[in-house]
Structure formats: structure tokens, C-alpha cells
Design an enzyme around this catalytic site. Structure first.
Site, PDB file in Angstrom:
ATOM      1  N   ASN A 195       0.054  -8.258   3.016  1.00 16.79           N
ATOM      2  CA  ASN A 195      -0.245  -7.698   3.715  1.00 16.79           C
ATOM      3  C   ASN A 195      -1.423  -6.969   4.164  1.00 16.79           C
ATOM      4  O   ASN A 195      -2.355  -6.164   5.323  1.00 16.79           O
ATOM      5  CB  ASN A 195       0.359  -5.339   2.670  1.00 16.79           C
ATOM      6  CG  ASN A 195       2.096  -5.733   3.123  1.00 16.79           C
ATOM      7  OD1 ASN A 195       1.940  -4.993   4.658  1.00 16.79           O
ATOM      8  ND2 ASN A 195       3.055  -6.136   2.289  1.00 16.79           N
ATOM      9  N   ALA A 197      -3.548  -9.334   5.133  1.00 15.77           N
ATOM     10  CA  ALA A 197      -3.676  -9.340   6.821  1.00 15.77           C
ATOM     11  C   ALA A 197      -3.538  -8.433   7.819  1.00 15.77           C
ATOM     12  O   ALA A 197      -4.403  -8.709   9.137  1.00 15.77           O
ATOM     13  CB  ALA A 197      -3.174 -11.346   7.138  1.00 15.77           C
ATOM     14  N   ILE A 221      13.021  -3.451   3.247  1.00 12.65           N
ATOM     15  CA  ILE A 221      14.518  -3.257   3.533  1.00 12.65           C
ATOM     16  C   ILE A 221      15.400  -4.749   4.316  1.00 12.65           C
ATOM     17  O   ILE A 221      16.499  -4.200   4.827  1.00 12.65           O
ATOM     18  CB  ILE A 221      14.120  -2.075   5.004  1.00 12.65           C
ATOM     19  CG1 ILE A 221      13.288  -2.858   5.690  1.00 12.65           C
ATOM     20  CG2 ILE A 221      13.046  -1.717   4.285  1.00 12.65           C
ATOM     21  CD1 ILE A 221      12.666  -2.378   7.302  1.00 12.65           C
ATOM     22  N   CYS A 306       4.417   1.851  -1.722  1.00  9.41           N
ATOM     23  CA  CYS A 306       5.178   0.470  -0.954  1.00  9.41           C
ATOM     24  C   CYS A 306       4.258  -0.260  -0.272  1.00  9.41           C
ATOM     25  O   CYS A 306       2.916   0.175  -0.101  1.00  9.41           O
ATOM     26  CB  CYS A 306       5.968   0.777  -0.853  1.00  9.41           C
ATOM     27  SG  CYS A 306       7.477   1.756   0.059  1.00  9.41           S
ATOM     28  N   SER A 307       4.356  -0.110   1.070  1.00  7.92           N
ATOM     29  CA  SER A 307       4.082  -0.526   2.006  1.00  7.92           C
ATOM     30  C   SER A 307       3.537   0.458   3.070  1.00  7.92           C
ATOM     31  O   SER A 307       2.742   1.736   3.048  1.00  7.92           O
ATOM     32  CB  SER A 307       4.398  -1.961   3.334  1.00  7.92           C
ATOM     33  OG  SER A 307       4.559  -2.403   2.506  1.00  7.92           O
ATOM     34  N   ASP A 308       4.284   1.276   3.310  1.00 10.32           N
ATOM     35  CA  ASP A 308       5.037   2.467   4.010  1.00 10.32           C
ATOM     36  C   ASP A 308       4.892   3.982   3.342  1.00 10.32           C
ATOM     37  O   ASP A 308       4.721   4.776   3.654  1.00 10.32           O
ATOM     38  CB  ASP A 308       5.656   2.446   5.135  1.00 10.32           C
ATOM     39  CG  ASP A 308       5.164   1.823   6.635  1.00 10.32           C
ATOM     40  OD1 ASP A 308       4.513   1.468   6.465  1.00 10.32           O
ATOM     41  OD2 ASP A 308       5.886   1.312   6.738  1.00 10.32           O
ATOM     42  N   GLY A 309       4.975   3.967   1.662  1.00  6.64           N
ATOM     43  CA  GLY A 309       5.400   4.544   1.283  1.00  6.64           C
ATOM     44  C   GLY A 309       6.881   5.824   1.707  1.00  6.64           C
ATOM     45  O   GLY A 309       6.922   7.097   1.152  1.00  6.64           O
ATOM     46  N   ASP A 311      10.489   4.073   1.407  1.00  2.44           N
ATOM     47  CA  ASP A 311      11.631   3.458   1.641  1.00  2.44           C
ATOM     48  C   ASP A 311      11.801   3.143   0.195  1.00  2.44           C
ATOM     49  O   ASP A 311      12.171   4.213  -1.164  1.00  2.44           O
ATOM     50  CB  ASP A 311      12.036   1.580   2.381  1.00  2.44           C
ATOM     51  CG  ASP A 311      11.960   2.438   3.627  1.00  2.44           C
ATOM     52  OD1 ASP A 311      12.998   2.941   4.123  1.00  2.44           O
ATOM     53  OD2 ASP A 311      12.025   1.354   4.607  1.00  2.44           O
ATOM     54  N   ARG A 312      10.824   2.225  -0.409  1.00  2.11           N
ATOM     55  CA  ARG A 312      11.124   1.449  -1.904  1.00  2.11           C
ATOM     56  C   ARG A 312      10.472   2.514  -2.551  1.00  2.11           C
ATOM     57  O   ARG A 312      10.876   2.857  -3.951  1.00  2.11           O
ATOM     58  CB  ARG A 312      10.384  -0.022  -2.439  1.00  2.11           C
ATOM     59  CG  ARG A 312      11.246  -0.762  -1.532  1.00  2.11           C
ATOM     60  CD  ARG A 312       9.895  -1.697  -1.887  1.00  2.11           C
ATOM     61  NE  ARG A 312       9.637  -1.962  -0.084  1.00  2.11           N
ATOM     62  CZ  ARG A 312       8.795  -3.525  -0.250  1.00  2.11           C
ATOM     63  NH1 ARG A 312       9.140  -4.179  -0.929  1.00  2.11           N
ATOM     64  NH2 ARG A 312       8.267  -3.297   0.773  1.00  2.11           N
TER      65      ARG A 312
END
Length: 716
Positions: A195, A197, A221, A306-309, A311-312
Site C-alpha cells: 500500500n 506504492a 475483502i 487496516c487500509s480504509d479502516g 472492514d477488518r
């Protein structure tokens, strides 16, 4: 998990029409075409979810005496605080972060200006905020999106570092020791580096004071979506019923297992393992248990992202909160948890469920951005071979297909905890199944759209029914024995955090949900709960009947005791009356003998009056008469005589009383008369004939005490 197959006769012309109609219903072009809007006004009206979010914030801050209201939201007076944390209204218009709630729980020492600066360093402006806190220890559970550290992983933000440091307050009782901070990255380490990158990445422990970075390795996902597809195909292939109409026991001309065909059995188990679903569930469970242990055992603060905060991150913080706080293990608390961590903090339900949502752009802000989730479930080989009609839509790429069973996976994790701790949860597995079914049915508006802002723009609260009200109404109709209640719930057994060991986190297929269509008989794991619920209901009814019987017995016993007391009183009164009657008889006999000894004749009338006539020489006494009247006053029931008064009146009409024969007779015969002319019985008030009228009142108690009979017959 349910597969429905439509069969058509050969050369029918309705297949395409039916398929298009089903597609329009399952994949509507506009949000207004969903059943929640098209069905008209609902009887299950939805209150403002913002009010419920503030009430949960007040509970976390220990301000339960405050109750949120719409007016409080309108005038902005909800920005309350305690000694450590406060509620900020910086995002009330969703300008700072459109996917965050209108109110944020942050450290009290952080200003709104610092929040604005820190938001620019996090993905989608989802800055670190508090989602759960422990007032006793000061530990917090926070969430955010990934930091924008850049491809070189060297970008920093003083505002972000200061905000994260504010989450780690000093440990209570220690002036110098600061609590430790754990930064839990839900992604695999290689994904976090990849991420970078795109400008993302992960934190460096050297930039955040007394911190430790941990990677949980939970897949994204797309991996979850493909895992569920494989699980569904496995259940459809090896279940007792299949969508192709063939029993799994007779597939391919023989039993799938049993009868010595161990290769088929091994292949089936391998297929279940290859689906990866249980491994993903175990990863979420293990990560959540680790977070809960750090907060509960070390009083440490944990920042999860996580990435977007959405989901996980949401899975981990909500499941960790469920383990830490017993309130969230109740039905009311579970609703508050879902509304706070899933709905308010912007889990994209519309995208993950493949439903239409608001685009919010252009001249038509409410137009649907069509979700390309058609064909996300691949058909099983058996159904393709049998010639079933399948979608001709091209396979979509990961970047286009945003469908993913993230919420379903989290509920599956909750069901695993319910299996491990059956006494700790007020709700049952049936409650979780109904919750998932209600979300996918589109009957209610709670889980529509992708964020709190979009639901407010669409007017969901005013236009659609509320799932929570509907489920509460169902429970109210059956009392405490509804299928949503866990009959084994004992809150006193688990009134603290649940900290399952790693060895216990071995998930199994959730039978009530995953097996209910493929293996109907084996999915009835809730029959034991139903029998226990019926037994509990019957026991309560018997207990209630016993209480009513005990009440009637007590009432009857009290009545009998009252009657027994009255009977005893009657006996006492009767005994007293008999004694008084006997006493009156003795007194009457004594008076009669005394008067007869004086030369008087006693006459009794029918009404009880006694007339005493004096027998004397009529020439000496022209007229003398004595009248005696007896009065008996009754008391109590009228049978007993408590007091008897006997009065004797003697009237002497002769003027000369000195030669009265009665006087002479008394002086000569009275045993109480002394030689000196005195009387040994002064209390008797004997007649003193010195005047025209003499009153005589006898004290019959004195008669008894002086033993008149003995006195008469004892020698001089």
C-alpha cells in the site's frame, strides 16, 4: 447460503422475462426501488440513530445521568467530557470526514484544530478516535485508517503523533509510568508495504512513543468473498440436499463417504479446508482476543487500523469490545455496538451487500452508482453441467466488485464465542440468524447506504422501518421465552472480560446459518435451546402457580388462626361467664341465708327481681319493707356477666327505731357483733337503725373472704 433453482419446460419463452424480473428485484437501479422504500410507511418507526450514538458515548464516559435528545444535537450541547475524554462536534456537518459519525470521542487534551491537522495524515481522513474506553484503568481502544507515510515510508505528522500519544495517558496511581501503546495492523505485512506504492503504509514504532506494531495477517475483502463462494459450493455439493436435485449420498453413482470410500471423505474435508472460511474466522477471533487481552491484562491502549479502516478494523474493534464489555453481550448492548462501530463509523453496507447507494455527485445526487456485483457467486460445476441457466455477465475484477461478506463473517465470529461461552450472552444464535436475514431482506433502512451521512441525506430514519423496533416487538409478544433469548444466560457467571485462550479458538461451521438449507436436519442445533426454553417456561408457570397456591395457603392459614383466636376468646369469655354465674349463685345463696337469719322472707319473681319481706310484729312496726334488686350487665357476646350489683334498700316508716326488733335480733344473733357494741365486719356496712331511712349495700366479696359459714358454727 440459499440456492433457489427455477426450472422451465423446453422451448418456453418466459425464461428471459423471469430472469430480467428477478434481476430488477435483486439488483435495483435506484435506492428508491428497494423494498424498504417501495413498501410504504412502516409501523416500526425509526428513532434518530444519532441520539442512540450519543447515549452510548455518555455511557462510556460515565455520564449515564445525561440523556441525548434531538434538541441537544441541534444546539450542539452534546459536547460533554470527563477527566480524560470528551465528545467533539467537529464533524457534525461531515466536512472533515464524510464516513465518520457526526460526534467523535477523543482525548480531552486534544483540540479541534489538532484533529483537523491529524486527519490529513490518515487515509480518507479517518483519523484515530476512541471507540471504547475503560474508566477504571484509563485504557482505550481506538480505530483509524492507514497512515499516509508514502512510498518511502518516511512521511510523518506531528499532529497525528501527538493525537496517538494522547491515547496513552499515565497509568492510574503512577505519576511517571505511561501505559504502553499497541498499533494493530489487521493486514498482512506484505500488503501494508504494498500500500505504500499508493501513498499508504504502516507506522514506524520509532515515531510513536512507547509503541509496538503488530500485524494480524487478515486477508482483504476479495479473499473473503471467494472464500464464501467456495464454502457455499462445498455445502451444496456435500449437503443432504443439493440445488441440482440429486442427493449428495448418490452423487457420481456412490456415497460421498462411508462404505469404505475414504478418498471421497478426504477430498470433501480437503474442500472445506480449501474454502479458507474457517481459517479467516479464526484469524479474526485470534486478533480480537489478543487485543482484548492487552487492554484487560496490561491496561494498555490499542490503535487498530487496516487500509480504509471500515472492514477488518471494524471486525476487530467490535469483537474486542464484545469480549471486554459485558454490556455488549446483552441484546440492548449488542444493538448499541452494531450501531456505533458498524453503522456510525461507516462500514459500506451497500457496497458489501451489492445494494444501490447514493452517489452524491453531479446534478442528480441520489442516482445509483450501479454495483458490478452481478455474477460474484460462481456456479458450482454440477449445476453448470446440468444445464442450469447462469448469468452471462462477464467475470468482474477485484477492483470492480466490492461485494464481501464482512458483516456475515463478524456475526459468524460472534456465534463461535456464543458456542464457547453459552452463559455469557443474553441473545441466542437464532437472534443472529434473524439479524442477518433482516439485513438482506431490505425490509428495513438501518443497514442501507454506506455511511451515516448518506443515510441522513436519503432520509432513512423518516422513510423506512427500524429493524431494532421490529425485533423488539417480536420479543415483546412472547415475553422472556422468545427464540432471541438465550435460555442459558447467567450474567453473574461472566461479569467481566472474556479472554479465550488460543487453543479454544477453533471455529466450526455455524450450523444454524450455514447448514439450514444444505443440511436441514443437522442444522437444528437450536432444538436443545428450544427444549430448554420450553422447560424453563413450564418451570416458570409451575413456579407462578406454586406462588399463587402458597399465597392462598397463607391466606387460609391466617383465616384459620384468626378463627382460632376468636374461638379462644369465646372460650375465655364463656369460662368467665360461667365463673360469674357461679359466683352470682353463691352470692344469692349467701344473701338469702343471711336475710333469712335476720328473720326475713325472700321471694323471687319471674323477671329475676327479688323481694324481701320482713316478718315482724305489725303492731310494733307499722310498715317495714325491704326491696332487693339484682342487675346483671352483660359484656362481650352478651352471654358473660362481668359485674353483678346487688342493692338492698330498707325503708323504716316507724319513728321509734330504738326498740326495732330487727336491731335487737341483729345484736343478739349476728356472729360479727362484739360485746362492746362494735362490728367485726366494718366493710359490710350493716344497717344502723338510727334514722327514718336506712340504706344497705352488701359487699359480697367480703362475704366470701370472711367465711360466714365457719363463723356461724365455730364455738364462742
Amino acid at each position: 447460503m440459499r440456492i433457489i433453482v427455477f426450472g422451465f419446460r423446453p422451448r418456453t419463452k418466459q425464461r428471459r422475462a423471469v430472469y430480467d424480473a428477478l434481476l430488477r428485484c435483486t439488483k435495483p437501479l435506484r435506492i428508491w426501488d428497494l423494498y424498504a422504500f417501495a413498501s410504504g410507511p412502516s409501523t416500526f418507526t425509526n428513532s434518530d440513530p444519532k441520539v442512540r450514538l450519543l447515549d452510548e458515548y455518555f455511557r462510556l464516559l460515565g455520564l449515564s445521568s445525561y440523556h441525548a435528545s434531538t434538541r441537544m444535537i441541534e444546539d450542539g450541547s452534546f459536547t460533554l467530557s470527563n477527566e480524560l475524554w470528551r465528545i467533539s462536534s467537529l464533524n457534525s456537518s461531515y466536512t472533515m470526514c464524510p464516513t465518520y459519525p457526526f460526534a467523535l470521542l477523543i482525548p480531552r487534551s486534544t483540540s479541534d484544530e489538532e484533529l483537523l491537522q491529524a486527519s490529513t495524515f490518515r487515509g480518507r481522513c479517518r483519523l484515530p478516535v476512541i471507540t471504547w474506553c475503560n474508566r477504571d484503568t484509563g485504557a482505550v481502544l481506538a480505530r483509524s485508517a492507514q497512515p499516509l507515510v508514502g512510498i518511502m515510508m518516511n512521511m510523518r505528522s506531528n499532529a497525528d503523533e501527538k493525537l496517538v500519544a494522547a491515547l496513552c495517558t499515565q497509568i492510574f496511581g503512577s505519576r511517571e509510568q505511561r501505559r504502553k501503546l499497541y498499533i494493530a495492523d489487521a493486514r498482512p505485512r506484505k500488503n501494508a508495504l504494498a500500500n505504500g506504492a499508493m501513498g499508504g503504509g504502516s507506522e514506524s514504532s520509532s515515531n510513536y512513543f512507547q509503541s509496538e506494531i503488530v500485524f494480524f495477517g487478515i486477508d482483504n475483502i476479495h479473499a473473503m468473498r471467494e472464500s464464501l463462494v467456495r464454502l457455499r459450493d462445498y455445502l451444496d455439493t456435500h449437503g443432504s440436499t443439493s440445488s441440482d436435485g440429486m442427493s449428495s449420498f448418490l452423487r457420481h453413482g456412490g456415497w460421498t463417504w462411508g462404505g469404505g470410500n475414504l478418498s471421497s471423505m478426504s477430498a470433501s474435508v480437503s474442500t472445506l479446508g480449501d474454502s479458507g472460511w474457517l481459517i479467516h474466522v479464526q484469524s479474526v477471533l485470534a486478533g480480537s482476543a489478543w487485543i482484548a487481552a492487552r487492554v484487560a491484562l496490561e491496561s494498555a491502549s490499542v490503535l487498530v487500523h487496516c487500509s480504509d479502516g471500515w472492514d477488518r478494523t471494524t471486525q476487530l474493534v467490535s469483537l474486542a469490545s464484545l469480549l471486554l464489555d459485558p454490556y455488549y453481550r446483552t441484546i440492548k448492548g449488542f444493538q448499541a455496538l452494531v450501531e456505533k462501530d458498524w453503522l456510525a463509523f461507516g462500514h459500506p453496507f451497500a457496497d458489501r451487500a451489492g445494494m444501490p447507494s447514493l452517489s452524491g455527485s453531479g446534478s442528480m445526487p441520489f442516482e445509483l452508482s450501479r454495483q458490478s456485483s452481478t455474477g460474484s457467486f460462481s456456479s458450482s460445476p454440477s449445476r453448470q453441467a446440468s444445464g442450469s441457466f447462469t448469468s452471462q455477465a462477464p467475470a468482474t475484477s477485484h477492483t470492480q466488485n466490492n461485494y464481501s461478506p464482512i458483516f456475515l463473517q463478524w456475526v459468524d465470529c460472534v456465534s463461535q464465542l456464543l458456542r464457547l461461552y453459552p452463559l455469557a450472552f443474553e441473545f441466542s444464535s437464532g437472534f443472529l440468524v434473524d439479524l442477518l436475514d433482516s439485513i438482506l431482506s431490505c425490509r428495513f433502512g438501518n443497514f442501507l447506504c454506506n455511511s451515516e451521512k448518506e443515510r441522513q441525506q436519503a432520509g432513512i430514519s423518516d422513510s423506512c422501518g427500524c429493524l431494532w423496533v421490529y425485533m423488539a416487538d417480536m420479543r415483546a409478544s412472547h415475553g422472556g421465552y422468545h427464540v432471541h433469548y438465550n435460555p442459558f444466560y447467567e450474567p453473574s457467571k461472566h461479569n467481566g472480560p472474556l479472554l479465550p485462550p488460543a487453543a479454544a479458538l477453533a471455529p466450526t461451521v455455524w450450523p444454524q446459518f450455514h447448514l439450514r438449507w444444505a443440511c436441514p436436519m443437522e442444522s437444528q442445533a437450536g432444538e436443545l435451546e428450544a427444549q430448554c426454553r420450553n422447560m424453563s417456561k413450564r418451570f416458570t408457570e409451575l413456579q407462578k402457580a406454586k406462588e399463587e397456591t402458597d399465597a392462598r395457603v397463607k391466606e387460609t392459614t391466617a383465616t384459620m388462626e384468626s378463627l382460632a383466636a376468636e374461638l379462644r376468646n369465646e372460650k375465655v369469655i364463656s369460662t368467665s361467664a360461667k365463673e360469674l354465674a357461679s359466683r352470682a349463685t353463691r352470692e344469692s345463696a349467701a344473701i338469702k341465708r343471711a336475710l333469712q337469719s335476720l328473720g326475713c322472707k325472700v321471694h323471687f319473681s319471674g323477671d329475676g327481681d327479688r323481694t324481701v319481706g320482713i316478718e315482724s310484729n305489725p303492731t310494733e312496726i307499722p310498715q317495714k319493707s325491704v326491696y332487693f334488686s339484682s342487675k346483671e350487665e352483660s359484656a362481650g357476646s352478651g352471654v358473660s356477666n362481668e359485674k353483678s350489683e346487688l342493692s338492698v334498700s330498707v325503708t323504716v316508716l316507724a319513728d321509734d327505731v330504738s326498740n326495732n326488733p330487727i336491731n335487737r335480733f341483729c345484736e343478739s344473733l349476728c356472729p360479727l357483733h362484739t360485746r362492746e357494741g362494735g362490728c367485726r365486719w366494718p366493710d359490710a356496712a350493716c344497717a344502723q337503725f338510727g334514722s327514718q331511712f336506712v340504706g344497705l349495700k352488701a359487699n359480697f366479696d367480703a362475704f366470701d373472704r370472711l367465711s360466714i359459714y365457719d363463723r356461724y358454727f365455730q364455738p364462742e
